[in-house]
Design an enzyme around this catalytic site. Structure first.
Site, short mmCIF file in Angstrom:
data_model
loop_
_atom_site.label_atom_id
_atom_site.label_comp_id
_atom_site.label_asym_id
_atom_site.label_seq_id
_atom_site.Cartn_x
_atom_site.Cartn_y
_atom_site.Cartn_z
N LYS A 22 0.83 -1.21 0.00
CA LYS A 22 0.00 0.00 0.00
C LYS A 22 0.86 1.25 0.00
CE LYS A 22 -1.59 1.86 3.97
NZ LYS A 22 -1.32 3.29 4.13
N ASN A 23 1.89 1.27 0.86
CA ASN A 23 2.67 2.51 1.00
C ASN A 23 3.63 2.74 -0.14
OD1 ASN A 23 1.20 3.06 3.21
ND2 ASN A 23 2.75 2.41 4.69
N ARG A 94 -3.90 10.51 3.45
CA ARG A 94 -2.65 11.21 3.72
C ARG A 94 -1.78 11.29 2.47
NH1 ARG A 94 0.22 13.71 7.15
NH2 ARG A 94 2.47 13.50 7.26
N CYS A 118 -4.73 8.73 8.87
CA CYS A 118 -4.95 8.19 10.22
C CYS A 118 -4.65 9.26 11.28
CB CYS A 118 -4.02 7.00 10.46
SG CYS A 118 -4.51 5.62 9.45
N ARG A 123 0.83 15.25 12.24
CA ARG A 123 1.45 14.70 11.03
C ARG A 123 1.85 15.87 10.13
NH1 ARG A 123 -1.43 9.23 9.11
NH2 ARG A 123 0.61 8.95 8.13
N PRO A 124 2.93 16.58 10.52
CA PRO A 124 3.36 17.76 9.78
C PRO A 124 3.93 17.41 8.40
CG PRO A 124 4.99 17.17 11.42
CD PRO A 124 3.83 16.24 11.61
N ILE A 125 4.05 18.42 7.54
CA ILE A 125 4.71 18.19 6.25
C ILE A 125 5.81 19.22 6.02
CG2 ILE A 125 2.66 17.09 5.22
CD1 ILE A 125 2.29 19.67 3.55
N ASP A 126 6.39 19.72 7.11
CA ASP A 126 7.44 20.75 6.99
C ASP A 126 8.65 20.26 6.20
OD1 ASP A 126 7.58 19.13 9.48
OD2 ASP A 126 9.54 20.09 9.67
N GLN A 127 8.98 18.97 6.28
CA GLN A 127 10.14 18.46 5.53
C GLN A 127 9.82 18.34 4.03
OE1 GLN A 127 13.22 17.91 7.22
NE2 GLN A 127 11.95 19.07 8.65
N ASP A 307 4.56 0.57 11.67
CA ASP A 307 3.26 0.09 11.19
C ASP A 307 2.96 -1.33 11.63
OD1 ASP A 307 3.48 1.86 8.02
OD2 ASP A 307 2.98 2.52 10.04
N ARG A 399 -8.96 0.23 4.22
CA ARG A 399 -8.09 1.18 3.49
C ARG A 399 -6.78 0.51 3.07
NH1 ARG A 399 -7.20 6.79 6.42
NH2 ARG A 399 -5.79 6.88 4.65
C1 EPZ Z 1 4.37 6.87 5.97
O1 EPZ Z 1 3.75 8.00 6.58
C2 EPZ Z 1 3.34 5.76 6.00
N1 EPZ Z 1 2.16 6.20 5.24
C3 EPZ Z 1 2.93 5.45 7.42
O2 EPZ Z 1 2.11 4.29 7.36
C4 EPZ Z 1 4.16 5.09 8.25
O3 EPZ Z 1 3.78 4.95 9.60
C5 EPZ Z 1 5.23 6.17 8.11
O4 EPZ Z 1 5.51 6.44 6.73
C6 EPZ Z 1 6.54 5.76 8.79
O5 EPZ Z 1 7.01 4.58 8.19
C7 EPZ Z 1 2.21 6.18 3.91
O6 EPZ Z 1 3.22 5.81 3.34
C8 EPZ Z 1 0.96 6.59 3.19
P1 EPZ Z 1 6.90 9.99 7.89
P2 EPZ Z 1 4.47 9.44 6.51
O7 EPZ Z 1 6.95 11.23 7.08
O8 EPZ Z 1 5.25 9.53 5.26
C9 EPZ Z 1 7.64 13.28 11.22
C10 EPZ Z 1 0.22 2.96 7.62
O9 EPZ Z 1 -0.25 2.44 8.64
N2 EPZ Z 1 7.56 14.21 10.09
O10 EPZ Z 1 7.93 8.93 7.66
O11 EPZ Z 1 3.45 10.46 6.80
C11 EPZ Z 1 6.29 12.63 11.50
O12 EPZ Z 1 5.52 13.45 12.36
C12 EPZ Z 1 0.72 4.38 7.67
O13 EPZ Z 1 0.36 2.37 6.52
C13 EPZ Z 1 7.86 15.56 10.31
O14 EPZ Z 1 8.18 15.96 11.43
O15 EPZ Z 1 5.46 9.31 7.74
C14 EPZ Z 1 6.69 11.32 12.15
O16 EPZ Z 1 6.97 11.56 13.52
C15 EPZ Z 1 0.45 5.03 9.01
N3 EPZ Z 1 7.80 16.41 9.26
C16 EPZ Z 1 7.99 10.96 11.44
O17 EPZ Z 1 8.48 12.17 10.85
C17 EPZ Z 1 7.47 16.00 7.99
O18 EPZ Z 1 7.45 16.84 7.07
C18 EPZ Z 1 7.84 9.92 10.34
O19 EPZ Z 1 6.86 10.40 9.45
C19 EPZ Z 1 7.18 14.65 7.79
C20 EPZ Z 1 7.23 13.77 8.85
#
Ligand code: EPZ
Length: 424
Positions: A22-23, A94, A118, A123-127, A307, A399
């Site tokens: 899925k991811n 997301r 979820c 769940r920020p997107i600053d990066q 996950d 989902r």
């Molecule tokens: C992906 O989410 C997955 N979702 C999530 O799976 C998974 O838990 C996560 O990666 C970690 O492996 C999808 O791929 C659709 P991250 P993502 O950016 O990309 C922080 C599932 O169950 N962060 O790796 O949103 C964030 O808050 C789902 O299949 C920032 O601070 O996760 C978190 O603490 C749930 N700023 C950490 O990084 C940012 O701009 C990891 O988040 C982005 C993230």
């Protein structure tokens, strides 16, 4: 409204076939928008609701989406001109934020509402935004939380991720493949789906090296074209069924997997008493010995995946001894614990740490899924519990898991999906 009803206590036996990840697929589908000539044919796509929504978004942008069979789709993005993802669609999952990176890469112009998805902590997107700006984009977020990304020109640059982020790494790749010159992503995420999306983009004519390590180098190209591709097997779907077999003391062949992607999950399940025989694209997992405690800390790949945290906590709730679970990726991913406690689990949560004291048996009751993997954890708990477990809000589960009820039923579980009038 639909519910899942389980009569627990049956050891799972038989075989189960794992779908595409899925991811990965939620990144591959937006990436297909970058093909300016030819079509993308993508196989091994899971039949899940997030994918259906992705297809709708692609069509709203003018792409032609043709289902070749249940798990194969052809996407023709040659004539798309739109660069605005409809608001309601953006909010529904997301991964809609990947359309920012793909449309910025294609048109240097993208408008996508902040994603939903979820609910477990911020769940920020600053990066993501930092990556787009490093490549020359201007980002404005309006008061309806729609992100507007525009760039006169995309220029390769070095992006250092302050946190390891799967989404930001993928979004940076989706934009950098068309940026002029060299882009280097430092502190990149290393998940199997990152490698999968990099391989897909390279099949489209991109020039990406180092995916799967913490440094990814991308030389921008002028144009990308269509390709044929097959989605990598889903390590989390596989891990979910493996945990269920071990929790119920069964034995099953898990087919269509990449064992290398399951190393951390296998290591922890063996620590709890499982026996595993690995083959090229499958594994035989069983548990004859008593289920025993272990400690687990979630980490970015190749560490134990976040996950799998809820599913593994459900397993530990019936393992003898005291286990400590540490969630180091998300800041609030224990909302499901109260549901397990309602089933008789003994779990205490303090910040990022859950302490699990194993009990002899869980007892079936009525519970509700709070997110995708929490729902999977409740299924595992119900499969182990004495009596009947009724799980509500199963749309979360649908989902990310294709035919989960049918697959568990084929493994011998007493599980069914029932429709209930909304007012009940
Ligand atoms: C992906 O989410 C997955 N979702 C999530 O799976 C998974 O838990 C996560 O990666 C970690 O492996 C999808 O791929 C659709 P991250 P993502 O950016 O990309 C922080 C599932 O169950 N962060 O790796 O949103 C964030 O808050 C789902 O299949 C920032 O601070 O996760 C978190 O603490 C749930 N700023 C950490 O990084 C940012 O701009 C990891 O988040 C982005 C993230």
């Amino acid at each position: 409204m639909e519910r899942i009803i389980i009569n627990g206590g049956i050891p799972l036996r038989g075989e189960v076939s794992i779908c595409g990840a899925k991811n990965s697929v939620v990144g591959l589908l937006p990436a297909a928008l970058l093909a300016e000539e030819g079509v993308c044919v993508i196989e091994n796509i899971p039949g899940i609701s997030d994918v259906s929504m992705m297809f709708s978004i692609l069509e709203s942008l003018g792409a032609k989406v043709r289902n070749i069979n249940a798990n194969t789709v052809e996407i023709d993005s040659t004539n798309i001109t739109a660069n605005v993802v409809p608001y309601e669609m953006s909010k529904s999952l997301r991964a809609s934020y990947y359309f920012l990176g793909a449309l910025l890469g294609r048109f240097q112009n993208a408008h996508v509402a902040m994603p939903g998805g979820c609910d477990f902590g911020t769940r920020p997107i600053d990066q993501h935004i930092k990556s787009f700006e490093a490549l020359g984009a201007t980002i404005v977020t309006d008061d309806e939380m729609v992100v507007h990304a525009t760039a006169d020109k995309l220029i390769g640059s070095t992006v250092y991720m302050d946190v390891v982020s799967v989404g930001a790494t993928i979004n940076a790749m989706l934009t950098a493949v068309k940026a002029k010159g060299l882009t280097v992503i430092e502190n990149a995420a290393r998940e199997p789906h990152i490698v999968d999306i990099a391989n897909f983009l390279n099949a489209m004519g991109a020039n990406i090296r180092g995916a799967g390590t913490d440094t990814i180098k991308i030389n921008g190209v002028d144009k990308l074209h269509g390709c044929s591709y097959s989605v990598v097997p889903d390590q989390i779907e596989a891990g979910t069924y493996m945990a269920a077999v071990v929790a119920t003391g069964g034995k099953a062949l898990i087919k269509n997997v990449t064992p290398k992607h399951l190393e951390s999950i296998m290591a922890k399940l063996i620590e709890c008493g499982a026996t595993i025989e690995e083959y090229d694209d499958s594994l035989l997992i069983s548990r004859e010995k008593p289920l025993v405690r272990c400690n687990v800390k979630t980490m970015p790949h190749p560490g134990f995946p976040t996950d799998m945290q809820p599913q593994f906590t459900a397993l530990l709730s019936v393992a003898s001894g005291v286990s400590v679970v540490t969630e180091s990726v998300w800041d609030n991913r224990y909302r499901y614990v109260e549901q397990l406690i309602n089933m008789g689990a003994q779990i205490s949560v303090d910040g990022s740490i859950a302490t699990v004291t194993g009990v002899e048996k869980l007892r079936g009751t009525r519970v509700g899924a709070t997110d995708l993997r929490a729902g999977a954890a409740l299924i595992i708990a119900g499969l182990c519990a004495e009596g009947t477990t009724t799980i509500e809000k199963i749309e979360y589960i649908e989902r990310g898991y294709e035919n989960i009820v049918e697959k568990f039923s084929a493994l011998g579980a007493d599980i069914k999906r029932v429709s209930i009038p909304d007012n009940e």
